[in-house]
Design an enzyme around this catalytic site. Structure first.
Site, PDB file in Angstrom:
ATOM      1  N   SER A   1       0.975  -1.192   0.205  1.00  0.00           N
ATOM      2  CA  SER A   1       0.291   0.044   0.094  1.00  0.00           C
ATOM      3  C   SER A   1       0.887   1.274   0.183  1.00  0.00           C
ATOM      4  CB  SER A   1      -0.907  -0.021   1.306  1.00  0.00           C
ATOM      5  OG  SER A   1      -1.543   1.213   1.459  1.00  0.00           O
TER       6      SER A   1
ATOM      7  N   TYR B   1      -1.896  -0.955  10.451  1.00  0.00           N
ATOM      8  CA  TYR B   1      -2.068  -1.144   9.073  1.00  0.00           C
ATOM      9  C   TYR B   1      -0.444  -0.765   8.272  1.00  0.00           C
ATOM     10  CZ  TYR B   1      -3.939  -1.127   4.140  1.00  0.00           C
ATOM     11  OH  TYR B   1      -4.304  -1.355   2.768  1.00  0.00           O
TER      12      TYR B   1
HETATM   13  N1  LIG Z   1      -8.762  -0.695  -1.172  1.00  0.00           N
HETATM   14  C1  LIG Z   1      -7.784   0.031  -0.944  1.00  0.00           C
HETATM   15  O1  LIG Z   1      -7.909   1.396  -0.892  1.00  0.00           O
HETATM   16  C2  LIG Z   1      -6.331  -0.288  -0.893  1.00  0.00           C
HETATM   17  C3  LIG Z   1      -5.252   0.424  -0.793  1.00  0.00           C
HETATM   18  C4  LIG Z   1      -4.196   0.033  -0.731  1.00  0.00           C
HETATM   19  C5  LIG Z   1      -3.895  -1.230  -0.467  1.00  0.00           C
HETATM   20  N2  LIG Z   1      -4.863  -2.235  -0.572  1.00  0.00           N
HETATM   21  C6  LIG Z   1      -4.695  -3.441  -0.250  1.00  0.00           C
HETATM   22  O2  LIG Z   1      -5.392  -4.326  -1.311  1.00  0.00           O
HETATM   23  C7  LIG Z   1      -5.576  -5.597  -0.721  1.00  0.00           C
HETATM   24  C8  LIG Z   1      -7.019  -6.049  -0.956  1.00  0.00           C
HETATM   25  O3  LIG Z   1      -7.677  -5.044  -0.484  1.00  0.00           O
HETATM   26  P1  LIG Z   1      -9.271  -4.780  -0.699  1.00  0.00           P
HETATM   27  O4  LIG Z   1      -9.599  -3.367  -0.784  1.00  0.00           O
HETATM   28  O5  LIG Z   1      -9.749  -5.398  -2.351  1.00  0.00           O
HETATM   29  O6  LIG Z   1      -9.993  -5.338   0.216  1.00  0.00           O
HETATM   30  P2  LIG Z   1     -11.388  -6.578   0.396  1.00  0.00           P
HETATM   31  O7  LIG Z   1     -11.547  -6.610   1.955  1.00  0.00           O
HETATM   32  O8  LIG Z   1     -12.315  -6.147  -0.694  1.00  0.00           O
HETATM   33  O9  LIG Z   1     -10.687  -7.787   0.004  1.00  0.00           O
HETATM   34  C9  LIG Z   1      -9.763  -8.431   0.952  1.00  0.00           C
HETATM   35  C10 LIG Z   1      -9.620  -9.884   0.876  1.00  0.00           C
HETATM   36  O10 LIG Z   1      -8.891 -10.693   1.679  1.00  0.00           O
HETATM   37  C11 LIG Z   1      -9.703 -11.732   2.073  1.00  0.00           C
HETATM   38  N3  LIG Z   1      -9.058 -12.202   3.391  1.00  0.00           N
HETATM   39  C12 LIG Z   1      -9.391 -11.305   4.613  1.00  0.00           C
HETATM   40  N4  LIG Z   1      -8.588 -12.128   5.688  1.00  0.00           N
HETATM   41  C13 LIG Z   1      -8.098 -13.108   5.165  1.00  0.00           C
HETATM   42  C14 LIG Z   1      -7.551 -14.265   5.649  1.00  0.00           C
HETATM   43  N5  LIG Z   1      -7.163 -14.359   7.012  1.00  0.00           N
HETATM   44  N6  LIG Z   1      -7.234 -15.210   4.746  1.00  0.00           N
HETATM   45  C15 LIG Z   1      -7.479 -15.223   3.495  1.00  0.00           C
HETATM   46  N7  LIG Z   1      -8.087 -14.224   2.978  1.00  0.00           N
HETATM   47  C16 LIG Z   1      -8.472 -13.177   3.734  1.00  0.00           C
HETATM   48  C17 LIG Z   1     -11.273 -11.200   2.525  1.00  0.00           C
HETATM   49  O11 LIG Z   1     -12.063 -12.527   2.242  1.00  0.00           O
HETATM   50  C18 LIG Z   1     -11.506 -10.489   1.094  1.00  0.00           C
HETATM   51  O12 LIG Z   1     -11.796 -11.441  -0.118  1.00  0.00           O
HETATM   52  C19 LIG Z   1      -5.216  -5.623   0.907  1.00  0.00           C
HETATM   53  O13 LIG Z   1      -4.269  -6.230   0.911  1.00  0.00           O
HETATM   54  C20 LIG Z   1      -5.328  -4.411   1.019  1.00  0.00           C
HETATM   55  O14 LIG Z   1      -4.423  -3.941   2.284  1.00  0.00           O
HETATM   56  C21 LIG Z   1      -6.179  -1.739  -0.346  1.00  0.00           C
END
Ligand SMILES: NC(=O)c1ccc[n+]([C@@H]2O[C@H](COP(=O)([O-])OP(=O)(O)OC[C@H]3O[C@@H](n4cnc5c(N)ncnc54)[C@H](O)[C@@H]3O)[C@@H](O)[C@H]2O)c1
Length: 256
Positions: free
Chosen positions: A148, A161
């Site tokens: 991130s 985070y």
């Molecule tokens: N959305 C944002 O703004 C953003 C920005 C930067 C980075 N990210 C990163 O991108 C990635 C995806 O984020 P997103 O926004 O799509 O989130 P999201 O919540 O839509 O998806 C996250 C997924 O991870 C799965 N998950 C959670 N705990 C788990 C575990 N213990 N084992 C296996 N799977 C698990 C969930 O079931 C979900 O499908 C994350 O690592 C997040 O930190 C997101």
């Protein structure tokens, strides 16, 4: 000159947390670029994972849905065993599963801290280790960790985070250095805020939304699709000389 390809045809990929948000977009994007994909999800999110798999199968690629809790070594081992049994090998691993607990630092409990670090950092490491062992046997591979921009800069309500994602950025470097001799490249992407199920509730708060927008020079939140090209590139022959790198996909946030 032949320009190296972004095509990953014939490659077998694993994407964690691929039933939702960014992970779903990445899994479908890799399939568009030619890969067969193992969709992993928490058992409770299986129905969503099956939807991603159907989308991939409709593109003529193979998709396998596999339960995974990245905080449990036994679950990781079972997932990797199933992936290798069904697909023969793993060429690409995308560590996407992640969570945030949005609290000011004084309010963060030990439970909050452990939950975020266990999923976002420990889970990434042990998935890399288990799949990395298979990649060594297969003669190489490409790993992309979803870090991130908050692994590179600080932001409110993200003590755990930001710490976890900073850990992912440097873990990426360590594994790149150690595993280069095995022809395993390890890179990361650092997205800015992307509108997904994880972030949608936060953007209902107007002050937060306006603050975020003021920090993105390109003037918009990122979309899931914005992350796909970066991951496909880092997974592909076009990035054959790229390892240990974190590619920011942040609309200019960290350049400001
Ligand atoms: N959305 C944002 O703004 C953003 C920005 C930067 C980075 N990210 C990163 O991108 C990635 C995806 O984020 P997103 O926004 O799509 O989130 P999201 O919540 O839509 O998806 C996250 C997924 O991870 C799965 N998950 C959670 N705990 C788990 C575990 N213990 N084992 C296996 N799977 C698990 C969930 O079931 C979900 O499908 C994350 O690592 C997040 O930190 C997101």
């Amino acid at each position: 000159m032949e320009i190296p390809s972004l095509n990953v045809s014939g490659k077998r990929a694993i994407v964690s947390g691929a039933g939702s948000g960014i992970g779903k977009g990445i899994a479908v994007g890799l399939a568009h670029a030619g890969a067969d994909v193992v969709i992993t999800e928490l058992p409770g999110a299986y129905a969503r994972a099956e939807e991603t798999a159907q989308e991939i199968r409709s593109l003529g690629r193979n998709a396998l849905v596999c339960p995974l809790d990245v905080t449990k070594q036994s679950s990781i081992d079972e997932m990797v065993h199933l992936a290798v049994t069904e697909f023969g090998r793993v060429d690409i691993l995308v560590n996407n599963a992640g969570v945030n607990v949005a609290k000011f630092a004084f309010d963060v409990t030990e439970e909050d801290w452990d939950a975020v670090l266990d999923i976002n950092l420990k889970g990434v490491f042990f998935c890399c280790q288990a799949v990395g062992r298979e990649m060594v046997k297969a003669g190489g591979g490409a790993i992309v960790n979803v870090a991130s921009q908050n692994g590179l800069v600080g932001y409110y309500k993200r003590a755990a985070y930001c710490s976890s994602k900073a850990g992912v950025v440097n873990l990426t470097r360590v594994l790149a250095v150690e595993w280069a001799k095995h022809n395993i490249r390890v890179n990361a992407i650092a997205p800015t805020f992307v509108l997904t199920p994880l972030t949608a509730p936060f953007f209902e708060e107007e002050v937060f939304y306006n603050d975020v927008m003021s920090r993105i020079p390109l003037g918009r939140l990122a979309k899931v699709e914005d992350m796909v090209g970066a991951v496909v590139y880092l997974s592909s022959p076009a990035a054959a000389m790229v390892t240990g790198h974190t590619l920011v996909v942040d609309g200019g946030w960290t350049a400001l």
